[in-house]
Design an enzyme around this catalytic site. Structure first.
Site, PDB file in Angstrom:
ATOM      1  N   GLY A  42     -28.302  -8.086 -66.293  1.00 50.81           N
ATOM      2  CA  GLY A  42     -29.164  -8.947 -65.550  1.00 50.81           C
ATOM      3  C   GLY A  42     -28.665 -10.133 -65.200  1.00 50.81           C
ATOM      4  O   GLY A  42     -27.981 -10.699 -65.799  1.00 50.81           O
TER       5      GLY A  42
ATOM      6  N   ALA B   5     -34.478  -9.153 -78.527  1.00 48.90           N
ATOM      7  CA  ALA B   5     -35.021 -10.441 -77.690  1.00 48.90           C
ATOM      8  C   ALA B   5     -33.708 -11.223 -77.305  1.00 48.90           C
ATOM      9  O   ALA B   5     -33.564 -12.382 -77.567  1.00 48.90           O
ATOM     10  CB  ALA B   5     -35.785 -11.129 -78.645  1.00 48.90           C
TER      11      ALA B   5
ATOM     12  N   CYS C 125     -39.336  -9.848 -66.323  1.00 45.91           N
ATOM     13  CA  CYS C 125     -39.418 -11.400 -66.466  1.00 45.91           C
ATOM     14  C   CYS C 125     -40.507 -12.270 -66.663  1.00 45.91           C
ATOM     15  O   CYS C 125     -41.449 -11.708 -65.635  1.00 45.91           O
ATOM     16  CB  CYS C 125     -38.045 -12.023 -65.370  1.00 45.91           C
TER      17      CYS C 125
ATOM     18  N   LYS D  27     -37.938  -2.327 -61.308  1.00 45.51           N
ATOM     19  CA  LYS D  27     -37.756  -1.730 -62.531  1.00 45.51           C
ATOM     20  C   LYS D  27     -39.344  -1.826 -63.256  1.00 45.51           C
ATOM     21  O   LYS D  27     -39.374  -3.114 -63.632  1.00 45.51           O
ATOM     22  CB  LYS D  27     -36.596  -2.090 -63.398  1.00 45.51           C
TER      23      LYS D  27
ATOM     24  N   GLY E 199     -35.088   5.602 -70.830  1.00 50.12           N
ATOM     25  CA  GLY E 199     -36.112   5.393 -72.412  1.00 50.12           C
ATOM     26  C   GLY E 199     -35.685   6.562 -73.308  1.00 50.12           C
ATOM     27  O   GLY E 199     -35.947   7.512 -73.214  1.00 50.12           O
ATOM     28  N   GLY E 200     -34.361   6.077 -74.147  1.00 50.83           N
ATOM     29  CA  GLY E 200     -34.198   7.035 -75.329  1.00 50.83           C
ATOM     30  C   GLY E 200     -33.201   8.121 -74.928  1.00 50.83           C
ATOM     31  O   GLY E 200     -33.170   8.892 -75.693  1.00 50.83           O
TER      32      GLY E 200
END
Length: 301
Positions: free
Chosen positions: A46, A70, A129, A164, A242-243
């Site tokens: 990002g 995080a 965000c 997204k 995702g995975g």
């Protein structure tokens, strides 16, 4: 001969395999392991209008079949990104997708406008965000806010826009329709699921931020389900993530309705994952006598 080319809003990728934002740097970090020329596209970490320091440490912890992060979208800002990262990626025969983050609609638009004349192919807008002007709720958790920011970003964008989507919502299809109504060209999903881990020996949170984004193999069934639901709800092309760690994983997303896929957390435990998936898709197509990968998109109804 097999065809692995796919098209996203008029942009042709040599194959449907991309990197997931935040797991691949801006390409340079993995270029010793991965031939970037083999990838359909590289999605950068990002980028904001100004440098962000990110969250305090500790900010990464492992979970069963996954991880929590995080990081807080630490990034060097758009000026350094344009000066350093875009020229690096232009050396390779791959599509450049820039992930854009911000704390207000104006932040996003500033970055999108700055990128309008840069040689990048697609822009992925990270609406997970927190919106500082709306009390910290993520843009992507309110359909009205999502539609509004999509409309605003589109005013400044010269490249096609990928919104997204966050999975941390009651109904992912409501969010997908809001992005479509706002003029999105493409959707990508899912971003991370919000999670928490407690360190029982230190008797405190494993992450300084208390919560983090959960990713990795454990989230894949949720992600496949959401991609399938969104594919039934909107007419936009979808980038599924995702995975994903193997070609078989990628094929689940494609058959559920994704035109392309992004590989994320797998890059951390297998830096060769992306190119292995590219090869694995071609091998599967040869074995199954599938001439064109587009025949597989959304084949499962």
């Amino acid at each position: 001969m097999i065809n692995t080319k796919v098209t996203l809003a008029g942009v042709e990728l040599k194959n449907p395999v991309m990197t997931a934002s935040g797991t691949f740097g801006s390409g340079a970090e993995y270029s010793e392991f991965v031939d970037l020329n083999k990838l359909g596209g590289v999605v950068t970490k990002g980028v904001a209008n100004v440098p962000w320091p990110g969250n305090p440490t500790p900010r990464v912890t492992e979970t069963a079949s996954g991880m929590l992060n995080a990081i807080g979208l630490q990034n060097p800002g758009i000026d350094l990104f344009c000066r350093r990262d875009i020229p690096f990626l232009k050396q390779y025969d791959t599509k450049i997708i820039v992930n854009v983050c911000g704390k207000s609609t104006e932040d996003y638009c500033e970055v999108v406008e700055r990128l309008a004349d840069e040689p990048v192919d697609l822009l992925e807008i990270n609406v997970s965000c927190p919106n500082v002007k709306e009390g910290g709720i993520a843009f992507g958790q309110n359909p009205h806010a999502l539609e509004a920011i999509t409309k605003e970003v589109k005013k400044y964008a010269k490249q096609p826009i990928i919104m997204k989507l966050s999975p941390n919502v009651t109904d992912i299809t409501e969010m997908a329709r809001a992005a479509e109504a706002g003029g999105a060209d493409i959707l990508s999903l899912i971003n991370t699921l919000t999670g928490m881990k407690i360190d029982i020996y230190r008797k405190t949170f494993a992450l300084a931020n208390k919560t983090g984004g959960m990713s990795g193999p454990a989230v894949k069934p949720v992600a496949v389900r959401m991609v399938y639901q969104v594919a039934q709800a909107v007419k936009l092309p979808i980038i599924g993530m995702g995975g994903i760690a193997t070609a078989e994983d990628a094929l689940e997303f494609i058959m559920a309705g994704a035109t392309a896929v992004s590989v994320g957390t797998a890059n951390f435990f297998n830096p060769y994952a992306t190119t292995e998936i590219v090869d694995g898709l071609a091998k599967f197509m040869e074995q199954q006598k599938v001439e064109d990968i587009n025949q597989l998109i959304g084949i499962v109804k």
